[in-house]
Design an enzyme around this catalytic site. Structure first.
Site, PDB file in Angstrom:
ATOM      1  N   ASP A 175       0.810  -1.220   0.000  1.00  0.00           N
ATOM      2  CA  ASP A 175       0.000   0.000   0.000  1.00  0.00           C
ATOM      3  C   ASP A 175       0.843   1.271   0.000  1.00  0.00           C
ATOM      4  OD1 ASP A 175      -2.389  -1.352  -0.066  1.00  0.00           O
ATOM      5  OD2 ASP A 175      -2.718  -1.259   2.106  1.00  0.00           O
TER       6      ASP A 175
ATOM      7  N   ARG B  90       1.299   4.737  16.688  1.00  0.00           N
ATOM      8  CA  ARG B  90       0.881   5.731  15.684  1.00  0.00           C
ATOM      9  C   ARG B  90       1.138   7.182  16.072  1.00  0.00           C
ATOM     10  NH1 ARG B  90       1.643   1.895  12.872  1.00  0.00           N
ATOM     11  NH2 ARG B  90       0.019   0.726  11.811  1.00  0.00           N
TER      12      ARG B  90
ATOM     13  N   ASP C 218      -6.198   3.501  12.289  1.00  0.00           N
ATOM     14  CA  ASP C 218      -4.921   4.198  12.197  1.00  0.00           C
ATOM     15  C   ASP C 218      -5.017   5.540  11.479  1.00  0.00           C
ATOM     16  OD1 ASP C 218      -3.544   2.378  13.726  1.00  0.00           O
ATOM     17  OD2 ASP C 218      -3.178   1.042  12.038  1.00  0.00           O
TER      18      ASP C 218
ATOM     19  N   SER D 191      -2.574  -9.204   7.246  1.00  0.00           N
ATOM     20  CA  SER D 191      -2.047  -7.860   7.386  1.00  0.00           C
ATOM     21  C   SER D 191      -1.467  -7.791   8.798  1.00  0.00           C
ATOM     22  CB  SER D 191      -3.173  -6.843   7.209  1.00  0.00           C
ATOM     23  OG  SER D 191      -2.801  -5.643   7.853  1.00  0.00           O
TER      24      SER D 191
HETATM   25  N1  ARG Z   1      -6.876  -3.184  15.512  1.00  0.00           N
HETATM   26  C1  ARG Z   1      -5.605  -2.716  15.950  1.00  0.00           C
HETATM   27  C2  ARG Z   1      -5.664  -1.278  16.365  1.00  0.00           C
HETATM   28  O1  ARG Z   1      -6.549  -0.596  15.958  1.00  0.00           O
HETATM   29  C3  ARG Z   1      -4.494  -2.951  14.972  1.00  0.00           C
HETATM   30  C4  ARG Z   1      -4.617  -2.244  13.650  1.00  0.00           C
HETATM   31  C5  ARG Z   1      -3.553  -2.629  12.622  1.00  0.00           C
HETATM   32  N2  ARG Z   1      -3.599  -4.034  12.389  1.00  0.00           N
HETATM   33  C6  ARG Z   1      -3.018  -4.680  11.372  1.00  0.00           C
HETATM   34  N3  ARG Z   1      -3.095  -5.977  11.373  1.00  0.00           N
HETATM   35  N4  ARG Z   1      -2.398  -4.054  10.409  1.00  0.00           N
HETATM   36  O2  ARG Z   1      -4.820  -0.799  17.100  1.00  0.00           O
END
Ligand code: ARG
Length: 383
Positions: A13, A91, A120, A171
């Protein structure tokens, strides 16, 4: 030319984002953050350049991550729906680094490679809004023409972007504090996670338990088995040890900020061990009123982190309360790691509020049992 700083992970991505932004006339600077994930950063840099980035920053943020993000979360014992928040904690730190780079580079634009369905995007954009509301955000995945992964791959191939196509069907987001895994078969909540979905924790049963002692100073773990250790090394060590025992796994259906439910796996052995140990020690040294109130704070703190509000004023205000409570959180916790779980088997502290003289059922008890009669009489007077 419009300069843009892109949060670059090196996945399909964000690599396609680089090229897509180029096509739209942006001068793209890729920002890679090292939060302790397994990665070949030199290879990622090459990949970003191959996709059209004019410049690449690789920032080692592990120290800040551990000290300024993980530690406050541990002291607060912030959790969200039983998730230790590894991705959610990473993040805001990446967002903050991107603001710094944007200022250094005099860029007016920032970008991320998140979809419009996830958490995110909210975390990046709320952090940017709070830290510098003049920055303009571009979120290619929310507006580009590709509808499937295949279309993205086709575009990447056409544009000679280096791809790693044997990549997993899942992912995966990883940092020092934990791994988050979604997609593939996991999208069906009834499906048991295939063993290959788990990235860092072992499924194989280990039969003989091991014991550990962790010493905390003002809420921060500073010694393992009586030896001083940096917080970062301790996390790495506990992830390794706990991982062997399959500790810290979660299979959760969670409520995303954007209103939908999703299913995700988490692995966070060090977080599980440290939260349990920290909480047990707090139960020994904090009074009941503080403990009860701190539960509410933990819940709120976890929610703030999950919702991307790390830089909000309430979070700082809560830190004030938490740090005050942590002055007493000094002492040692003894743990036993067994397959799939970590048990607390002992605790001691110079600030212990446990008084054996009052609790004992032995002959040395100093508890005035006769006084209980009047105590109950008054308590029951209104009934
Ligand atoms: N659900 C988790 C969060 O919101 C992880 C998000 C990213 N997950 C991923 N497999 N890329 O913090």
């Amino acid at each position: 030319m419009k300069k843009i700083i892109l949060a670059y992970s090196g996945g399909l991505d964000t690599s396609v984002c680089v090229k897509w932004l180029n096509d739209k006339g942006y001068y793209v600077i890729a920002a890679i953050a090292d939060l302790g994930q397994k990665a070949n950063f030199k290879a990622l840099e090459k990949k970003a350049i191959s996709a059209g980035a004019k410049k690449v920053y690789i920032s080692d943020l592990k120290k800040e991550f551990v000290q300024d993000f993980i530690l406050p979360a541990l002291k607060a014992e912030g959790v969200y729906e039983d998730y230790y928040l590894a991705t959610a904690l990473g993040r805001p730190l990446i967002a903050e680094e991107i603001v710094k780079i944007a200022h250094r580079e005099k860029a007016d634009y920032v970008a991320h490679g998140c979809t419009g369905k996830g958490n995110d995007q909210v975390r990046f954009e709320l952090s940017w809004k709070i830290l510098d509301s003049s920055l303009q955000v571009i979120a290619p995945l929310r507006e580009w023409e590709f509808k499937t992964r295949e279309e993205e791959i086709e575009y990447a191939k056409k544009n000679n972007i280096v791809l790693d196509l044997k990549k997993s069907v899942y992912s995966i987001d990883e940092n020092l504090w934990g791994v988050s895994i979604e997609c593939g078969e996991l999208e069906e909540p009834w499906n048991e996670p295939p063993t290959d979905a788990w990235q860092t924790t072992a499924s194989k049963i280990v039969s003989s338990p091991i014991y550990l002692e962790i010493y905390f100073e003002k809420g921060m773990p500073v010694k393992l088995n009586n030896k001083e250790i940096s917080f970062e090394d301790l996390i790495t060590e506990l992830n390794k040890l706990g991982g062997k025992f399959g500790i810290g796994r979660r299979d959760l259906v969670e409520d995303r900020i954007v209103g939908i439910k999703s299913r995700e796996l988490y692995e966070a052995p060090a977080a599980e061990i440290l939260y349990k140990a920290h909480h047990d020690l707090e139960r020994l040294v904090l009074d009941k009123q503080t403990l009860d109130f701190k539960q509410l704070i933990s819940l709120k703190y976890g929610e703030i982190i999950y919702q991307g509000l790390w830089f909000c004023g309430l979070k700082s205000a809560l830190d004030g309360f938490i740090d005050f409570t942590q002055k007493r959180v000094c002492g040692t916790v003894k743990l036993k790691l067994c397959h799939g779980r970590c048990e607390i088997v002992g605790r001691r502290s110079e600030h212990s509020l446990y008084k054996k003289k009052l609790a004992t059922y032995g002959k040395d008890s100093e508890f005035d049992q006769k006084a209980a009669e009047g105590f109950i009489k008054i308590l029951g007077m209104g009934y």
